[in-house]
Design an enzyme around this catalytic site. Structure first.
Site, short mmCIF file in Angstrom:
data_model
loop_
_atom_site.label_atom_id
_atom_site.label_comp_id
_atom_site.label_asym_id
_atom_site.label_seq_id
_atom_site.Cartn_x
_atom_site.Cartn_y
_atom_site.Cartn_z
N ASP A 35 -5.28 -3.16 4.85
CA ASP A 35 -6.04 -2.99 5.91
C ASP A 35 -7.55 -3.05 5.49
O ASP A 35 -7.40 -3.26 6.60
CB ASP A 35 -5.27 -1.42 6.20
CG ASP A 35 -5.47 -0.73 4.76
OD1 ASP A 35 -6.24 -1.25 4.05
OD2 ASP A 35 -4.88 0.67 4.35
N ASP A 45 0.57 -1.04 0.30
CA ASP A 45 -0.18 0.80 0.22
C ASP A 45 1.08 0.91 0.33
O ASP A 45 2.42 0.88 0.80
CB ASP A 45 -0.73 -0.02 1.15
CG ASP A 45 -2.20 -0.74 1.07
OD1 ASP A 45 -2.46 -1.70 0.27
OD2 ASP A 45 -2.52 -0.50 2.58
N ASP A 69 -9.33 -6.71 1.53
CA ASP A 69 -8.48 -6.91 1.36
C ASP A 69 -8.21 -8.59 1.56
O ASP A 69 -7.18 -8.84 1.56
CB ASP A 69 -7.22 -5.89 2.02
CG ASP A 69 -7.12 -4.66 1.31
OD1 ASP A 69 -6.95 -4.72 0.17
OD2 ASP A 69 -6.68 -4.30 1.71
P1 ATP Z 1 -3.83 2.55 -0.03
O1 ATP Z 1 -4.33 2.06 -0.81
O2 ATP Z 1 -2.36 3.04 -0.40
O3 ATP Z 1 -3.97 2.61 1.69
P2 ATP Z 1 -6.05 4.74 -0.41
O4 ATP Z 1 -5.80 4.80 1.20
O5 ATP Z 1 -5.40 6.00 -1.14
O6 ATP Z 1 -4.64 3.77 -0.94
P3 ATP Z 1 -8.06 4.40 -0.32
O7 ATP Z 1 -8.38 3.86 1.44
O8 ATP Z 1 -8.60 2.65 -0.90
O9 ATP Z 1 -6.78 4.17 -0.87
O10 ATP Z 1 -8.76 5.09 -0.77
C1 ATP Z 1 -9.17 5.42 -2.31
C2 ATP Z 1 -9.48 7.16 -2.40
O11 ATP Z 1 -10.62 7.08 -1.28
C3 ATP Z 1 -9.00 8.15 -2.30
O12 ATP Z 1 -7.65 8.22 -2.44
C4 ATP Z 1 -9.50 8.59 -1.97
O13 ATP Z 1 -9.55 9.93 -2.88
C5 ATP Z 1 -10.58 7.99 -2.01
N1 ATP Z 1 -11.21 8.94 0.39
C6 ATP Z 1 -10.07 8.23 0.91
N2 ATP Z 1 -10.20 7.92 1.56
C7 ATP Z 1 -11.87 8.49 1.93
C8 ATP Z 1 -12.54 9.33 3.03
N3 ATP Z 1 -12.91 8.46 4.31
N4 ATP Z 1 -13.72 9.81 2.61
C9 ATP Z 1 -13.87 10.24 1.17
N5 ATP Z 1 -12.97 9.69 0.41
C10 ATP Z 1 -12.29 8.95 0.67
#
Ligand code: ATP
Length: 903
Positions: free
Chosen positions: A639, A329, A643
């Site tokens: 996480d 990640d 997953d």
């Molecule tokens: P990684 O997979 O590296 O942890 P990440 O945290 O960006 O990356 P996700 O949690 O799947 O992956 O989030 C995907 C996208 O969704 C983010 O890039 C963001 O644009 C959006 N996002 C993440 N968290 C929120 C939230 N709490 N509210 C609204 N949008 C969110």
């Protein structure tokens, strides 16, 4: 407080009253009080077997049983000393096994404590994270997708919540939950207003009040006890165990043959020939091996835990050392996950936001001049503050007495919940919008990685509004207007797209924020399909972890490819990938690209690409499978609740200890206590060390046994006197297996451990090179023994003296061989190689003392038939050891030169 018996069939308020609690939670005083009555929220542990039983179990091992039988027969034959020494070997082994197993089990138990789950609760109206064991009836618990329900809860608010209750009901399809009371006699599976301890939240979020804890919960009543202790074993150790069984059978057969040969062909008395056979048993059986291997594993587990990598399933300790691809990640693993909103783009241009960390104070700048936040920015601030599940606290807010002092010392702001949302709360504060004591939403669509947005329904000064934030791609397509200081205007999607790309290409994570008027009481995905007004974009910086940059470089040097698989924007992912030093960041593949590939094409693409963006958990699964089908051993981090399949599929599934969901943790083999990529590299390093050390223990032990047994067989076949008596062999094994063999379990990582390529997954342990080495060194030992014995007899020394020389020679050869074995992949002739480690020095010291006692103490002379030796003999003995070392190191050098460094 009256106890709640059938909370599921009563209205929420009645349940809250019955439990004498409120929606904003209990006070700390009440919690303390209730804990006294209800105890901790944990299931009683299964009783551990008594020490006596554990000690007795040490004897339940074929190798040991054979020795005990031998002791019995020697006793019948009246060879009491032999009986005594054999039993001493057996007991010493059992004691070491017992002590080490106990230590290993406590190490595992400590790991379990480190993995103990937490729960998010409201106490005194504040959201906080507490150990799940601290919950009491009446606590208000917040649940999110991926959480394991920490106690039995009556749900008081739900948003799209489904729970998988298979462990209770056997039903693997997640069930929908709500807050409406159900029938009093509803079956467990139909109590939709309850969340039961131990079940897993699949989707949505909820708040519930604890109705039962610990043994009072439904799961507590069914199982009563937590799972037993994991035994300390891995496939490799089992493979060695199997091998030991074959070895024992082979030794028994050989012994029978030897017995027949000596009595029938050589015409020896049964008594005498049986004692020779006992010598063979004892010589050939590596009785110390199982205990030493267990210790090696336990030390490995401990070493990994010290580096923040906590093993959940022991076999992972082997696989992690052999991974050839790590899929990781980005957020929090490669980056610090300490976010700050630095940029806000609205329809009239870009603003820079100043401020420190999560402090909700800062200024809005436009082209280096401070500006007032106008209505559009206020709208951005409103969404940031209200469409948000996190909380900000200062050190001073911290009211847990234990860390009161520490908290007072650090006045900094920190986040409870998602750091990105924390950053948005800080932004709301900077833009003069509510960020604390916020009114609660009428309804919520929680964030779900599949949709990539979150929305809330709120009463505001502008009426009832849907406030939504999410990934720009997900939000832009739902907007048909954009907010300007003059009011809503038709949206210019291309312009916004360009802005999003521009901000992302600086490595900032981009979120889009939007609003929509909405009359209804409830909120669903259909309500936000279109008609939203875009307020702006927020760009968040999340700096790379410095140690992750080094760790990625270390992995590359170790022949491991590192791939980033993130849910984030393509531009952000590529920029961070480059900063971190990930290879092949030019061609970023997105989830949408992956969807277009057939399996075969995906295999090539997966190998060639370094960064995967906007992926969802299903893509992770496909990528692991694709990489594995090309022979890679894959470690995958995760996480989220979704997953789990990819984590299970990976050779080493790695969950995040801090931001990871309980669902991900339970599907994983390894948990990172600090979420840090550097800890994965450290785990690989420790994994390689454990494997190396297991190999070292075996490479040292087997030739020692081989040399001794060949000596006996050869002497019998040649019809010469035994150069070493069975009793003396027992002595050697007792001293050296424990004092020398055990030291190898403590060997530190070899210098170049992270500079060689990963070991092929299919590589058999007891094959090729190792087998050759066992034979080669066994033969060297036998030659050494016969040469020195011949030399001693040739000098006219009595047989007892010659045998004493042989015993000392064998031990000295084992010591020198130990120094060689310490370096599997390099020469032992280095300063480090000569001084050894503390464990080696202690081991060698004990062995030398024991040998001096064996040689010079009159009592030992009496029991073992040994005799004091002079200086010349001593020099000859050391000469034999040095010669062995030179020959073994010479072979190592030539093998490396001819067969290649990987051999
Ligand atoms: P990684 O997979 O590296 O942890 P990440 O945290 O960006 O990356 P996700 O949690 O799947 O992956 O989030 C995907 C996208 O969704 C983010 O890039 C963001 O644009 C959006 N996002 C993440 N968290 C929120 C939230 N709490 N509210 C609204 N949008 C969110």
């Amino acid at each position: 407080m009256t106890d709640i018996k059938r909370g599921w069939s009563e209205p929420v308020e009645a349940v809250l009253d019955g439990l004498d609690t409120r929606r904003k939670g209990l006070t700390h005083e009440e919690v303390r009080h209730r804990r006294e009555t209800h105890g901790t929220n944990s299931l009683p542990e299964a009783p551990r077997p008594s020490p006596l039983v554990r000690f007795a179990r040490q004897f339940n091992n074929l190798l040991i049983l054979v020795l005990i039988a031998a002791a019995g027969i020697t006793a019948v034959l009246g060879h009491w000393i032999d009986t005594f020494v054999i039993l001493a070997v057996v007991v010493i082994n059992a004691v070491i096994g017992f002590v080490q197993e106990g230590r290993a089990e406590s190490a595992l138990a400590a790991l379990r404590d480190m993995l103990a789950p937490n729960a998010a609760v409201l106490r005194d109206g504040e959201r906080q994270t507490v150990p799940a064991a601290d919950l009491v009836p009446g606590d208000i618990v917040l649940l999110d997708a991926g959480d394991k329900v920490p106690a039995d809860l009556r749900l008081i608010e739900t948003a799209g919540m489904t729970i998988e209750e298979a462990i209770l009901t056997g039903e693997s399809v997640p069930v929908q939950k709500g807050t409406e009371p159900v029938e009093p006699d509803a079956a467990l599976g139909d109590r939709a207003s309850m969340a039961f301890s131990g079940t897993m939240v699949s989707e949505g979020s909820a708040t519930g009040v604890v109705t039962a804890t610990g043994g009072e919960t439904e799961i507590g009543r069914i199982s009563g006890l937590v799972a037993g202790v994991e035994t300390l074993t891995t496939p490799l150790i089992r493979q060695i165990g199997e091998f030991a069984k074959y070895l024992t059978s082979a030794i028994l057969l050989l012994s029978a043959a030897l017995l027949a040969f000596t009595t029938l062909v050589r015409g020896m008395a049964f008594d005498e020939s049986f004692m020779i056979v006992v010598g063979l048993f004892v010589a050939a059986i590596p009785e110390g091996l199982p205990a030493v291997l267990t210790v090696t594993l336990a030390i490995g587990v401990q070493a990994m835990a010290n580096r923040n990598a906590i093993i959940r399933r022991l076999p992972a300790i082997e696989t992690i050392g052999s991974v050839s691809v790590i899929c990781t990640d980005k957020t929090g693993t490669l980056t610090r996950n300490e976010m700050v909103v630095e940029t806000v783009v609205t329809a009239d241009g870009e603003h820079r936001i100043t401020g420190d960390g999560y402090a909700p104070e800062g200024r809005v700048m436009r082209e280096d001049a401070e500006v007032e936040a106008g209505p559009v920015l206020a709208g951005v601030g409103l969404v940031s503050g209200l469409c948000n599940g996190a909380a900000l606290r200062t050190g001073a807010d911290h009211d847990d007495e234990e860390d009161g002092e520490e908290a007072a010392a650090s006045e900094g702001w920190h986040v409870e919940g998602d750091p990105m949302e924390g950053a948005l709360l800080a932004l709301a504060g900077k833009l003069g919008q509510p960020w604390r004591d916020r009114p609660s939403a009428r309804d919520t669509i929680p964030f779900d990685a599949r949709y990539r947005y979150m929305a809330v329904l709120h009463d505001t000064e502008d009426g009832q509004l849907i406030l939504l934030k999410g990934a720009p791609e997900a939000v832009l397509e739902r907007c048909d207007s954009q907010m300007t200081p003059e009011g809503a205007r038709p949206i210019d999607r291309n312009w916004w797209q360009e802005q999003a790309e521009r901000v992302a290409s600086n490595g900032q994570r981009v979120l889009a924020l939007a609003r929509k008027e909405h009359a209804g009481d409830r909120l669903s995905h259909e309500d936000v399909e279109d008609g939203l007004t875009l307020l702006g974009l927020a760009g968040l910086i999340d700096p790379p972890r410095a140690e992750a940059i080094d760790a990625v470089a270390e992995c590359h040097a170790a022949g491991i490819r590192v791939k980033m698989i993130t849910g984030d924007h393509k531009g952000t992912a590529a920029a961070i990938g480059r900063q971190i030093g990930i290879e092949n960041t030019d061609a970023v593949l997105t989830g949408a690209d992956i969807d277009k590939f057939e399996d075969e094409a995906l295999r090539d693409a997966a190998e060639a690409t370094g960064v995967f963006a906007r992926t969802s958990p299903e893509h992770k699964l496909r990528l692991v499978t694709a990489l594995q089908s090309r022979g890679a051993t894959v470690a995958m981090t995760g996480d989220g609740v979704n997953d789990a399949p990819a984590l299970k599929r990976a050779d080493a599934g790695i969950a995040m200890g801090q931001k990871g969901s309980q669902a991900a943790r339970e599907a994983s083999d390894l948990v990172l206590a600090d979420d840090n990529f550097a800890s994965i590299a450290a785990a690989v390093r420790e994994g390689r060390t454990v494997y190396d050390n297991i190999l070292k223990v075996i490479t040292w032990t087997l030739p020692t046994n081989g040399g001794e047994s060949l000596t006996i067989i050869l002497a019998v076949l040649l019809g010469v006197a035994l150069p070493v008596t069975p009793l003396q062999i027992l002595w050697i094994n007792m001293i050296t297996a424990v004092a020398l063999g055990l030291t190898l379990a403590f060997e530190p990582t070899e210098e170049r451990a992270m500079e060689r390529p990963p070991r092929p997954a299919a590589q058999k342990l007891l094959a090729g090179r190792l087998l050759w080495r066992v034979l080669f060194v066994s033969v060297l030992m036998v030659s050494g023994i016969f040469t020195i014995y011949g030399w001693a007899i040739g000098r006219g020394l009595p047989e007892e003296v010659a045998r004493t020389i042989v015993v000392n020679t064998l031990v000295v050869m084992e010591i020198f061989y130990l120094f060689s074995v310490r370096y599997t992949h390099g020469t032992a002739f280095t300063w480090q190689g000569i001084v050894g480690t503390r464990a080696v020095l202690i081991g060698v010291g004990i062995t030398i003392l024991a040998q001096v006692a064996f040689t010079y103490l009159p009592f030992a002379n009496l029991v073992f038939g040994s005799r004091p030796l002079g200086l010349i003999e001593g020099l000859a003995i050391i000469g034999a050891g040095v010669s062995l070392l030179i020959l073994v190191e010479g072979e190592k050098y030539l093998a490396h030169k001819w067969v290649g460094a990987s051999s």
